[in-house]
Design an enzyme around this catalytic site. Sequence first.
Site, PDB file in Angstrom:
ATOM      1  N   ASN A 138       0.810  -1.229   0.000  1.00  7.96           N
ATOM      2  CA  ASN A 138       0.000   0.000   0.000  1.00  7.96           C
ATOM      3  C   ASN A 138       0.840   1.275   0.000  1.00  7.96           C
ATOM      4  O   ASN A 138       0.498   2.251  -0.647  1.00  7.96           O
ATOM      5  CB  ASN A 138      -1.022  -0.003   1.137  1.00  7.96           C
ATOM      6  CG  ASN A 138      -0.393  -0.086   2.506  1.00  7.96           C
ATOM      7  OD1 ASN A 138       0.721  -0.579   2.667  1.00  7.96           O
ATOM      8  ND2 ASN A 138      -1.103   0.392   3.505  1.00  7.96           N
ATOM      9  N   GLU A 233       3.947  -4.593  12.336  1.00 13.04           N
ATOM     10  CA  GLU A 233       3.006  -3.486  12.063  1.00 13.04           C
ATOM     11  C   GLU A 233       1.882  -4.088  11.227  1.00 13.04           C
ATOM     12  O   GLU A 233       2.072  -4.362  10.044  1.00 13.04           O
ATOM     13  CB  GLU A 233       3.709  -2.367  11.283  1.00 13.04           C
ATOM     14  CG  GLU A 233       4.821  -1.673  12.044  1.00 13.04           C
ATOM     15  CD  GLU A 233       4.295  -0.675  13.069  1.00 13.04           C
ATOM     16  OE1 GLU A 233       3.061  -0.548  13.226  1.00 13.04           O
ATOM     17  OE2 GLU A 233       5.125  -0.029  13.728  1.00 13.04           O
ATOM     18  N   CYS A 267      -3.485   1.299   6.526  1.00  8.00           N
ATOM     19  CA  CYS A 267      -3.758   0.571   7.767  1.00  8.00           C
ATOM     20  C   CYS A 267      -4.468   1.458   8.772  1.00  8.00           C
ATOM     21  O   CYS A 267      -5.149   0.975   9.672  1.00  8.00           O
ATOM     22  CB  CYS A 267      -2.453   0.044   8.354  1.00  8.00           C
ATOM     23  SG  CYS A 267      -1.203   1.340   8.463  1.00  8.00           S
TER      24      CYS A 267
END
Length: 505
Positions: A138, A233, A267
């Site tokens: 992303n 993460e 996210c």
Amino acid sequence: MPDDRIEICSPATGETLGSVPIATREDVAEAAAKARVAQVEWSQRSLAERCTVLTQVKNVIIDRTDEICDLLSKEQGKPRVEAMVHEVANLVDLIHYFTGEADRILAPEPIPLHLLKHRASYLHWKPRGIIGVIGPWNFPFNICNGPVVVALLAGNGAVVKPSEFTPLIQELAREIFIQGGVPEDLVQVVHGYGETGAAVIDHVDMVEFTGSVATGRKVAAQCGERLIPCVTELGGKAPALVLDDANLARTAGGLAWGGFANCGQVCASVERVLVHRSVLPGLLELLVPKVAALKPGDTQADASIQIGPLNNRRQRDIVQALVEDAVSKGANALVGGNAIDGPGHFFEPTILVDVTPDMDIVNKETFGPVLPIMVFDDDEAMIQEANRSHLGLLAYVFSTNATRAQGIAERIEAGTVMINDVLATHGMPETPWGGVKASGVGHTHGDDSLRHMCQQRHVNYGRLPSLRSEPYWYPYGPKLYGGFKRMIGLILGTGLRNRLRWFRG
Ligand code: NAD
């Protein structure tokens, strides 16, 4: 395409952009070995020299901004403005911050001893060796290379395994590191799927992983087997709580950007809007036209396009399934709601109302352009719904009352809560980025992220070198027992301890 290569296609048009070789386990071992040799020389350079090289890397990135943004936009699908602001500017600022502060952050740190004051302690920091960086698709430039920069500043080498969906940008990044003066073998890039990522973990001294919860669990388990540290993460399901005193104009703008930037593939995206009933009509009046105006398209073909495609077909299918599940359970799409036919992976920017807690769209990560809206009658119910998620990366509170908003922010189970803004703390490298609950363990960014790339070492020495022995050494006997018994009563017990506060210095 032969089995040993990955072909990369434009997410907007399906056009082939290039291909990369898949690294075997042997290739990964060889890459890590080369990085290890280069790291020895690199770690012997002074911190100031390493900062100078990374500053040169920063300047090369600045010089090659257009090229980076073009490739990001082609390969990932995002508008060039987002490539510039979210990836290039963000990484450049991270390098600027850490090269400016590394000397302070990595300075030896004395530990004042509270009891055994005839001795002294300090911490110092040594590179771990080789850091494995395994990244998602992303923000492929920023998320892979922020950790590489921090790893190198700490004196490490790196082996990077970019996402199989966005490997080309990492080839360009490697070229940029070398052009900036980083030794050729110090940053290795290996391509492939999960097996290549798993092979990386077998050859490094620490892993910095960014990706899904499911993969994060596997990565953490493998790191656990090897007893190497890892930062994970992982996914997010950020709630945005819109209180009854929110500034609705700002809230609508923030929700639109927070839900649809990078086509919702962040996210930290706003994935759940929790609104006080009294402000719902006013909010929708402002939000609906903003979202309806976002027309998805090929960001390469038209610079005025605000929102691109999803990066890959798998992700578009996930978004579609979540929206269909919500609609089948009674949700209504005020805007959008459908995939768009064509070679690209487009999905209409979508606002869902009449959303209820049983719907997958509020329980699973969407990672796409959908804002599901739920309505509440009081703050308490909103906080409970916010905390119901198994994820806890980012959360947002919109209110004009700072004290009230901060009180709520502190009760929300998330690594970061922003008040009256969204997403932006990733662009503040001095602040820690990381989740609680299933959103991961550890942090990228923040001063501790640089220290965590190092082994923390502790030295303890005597301040009175002439002492011949220590009271706790041999020989043992009743005198030693009694002496310590008196000491714990006198110095560590409550009464005298208060009187001896000065002693702590
Ligand atoms: P993913 O987990 O599918 O893949 C991430 C990377 O892991 C890829 O490079 C992949 O090849 C590799 N991989 C897969 N299996 C592996 C294994 N067994 N061992 C080692 N590596 C393996 O995730 P994705 O679809 O690329 O990324 C999307 C996810 O990333 C979303 O959940 C998103 O929320 C999360 N994300 C989190 C953050 C954050 O900062 N918390 C930032 C960006 C994305």
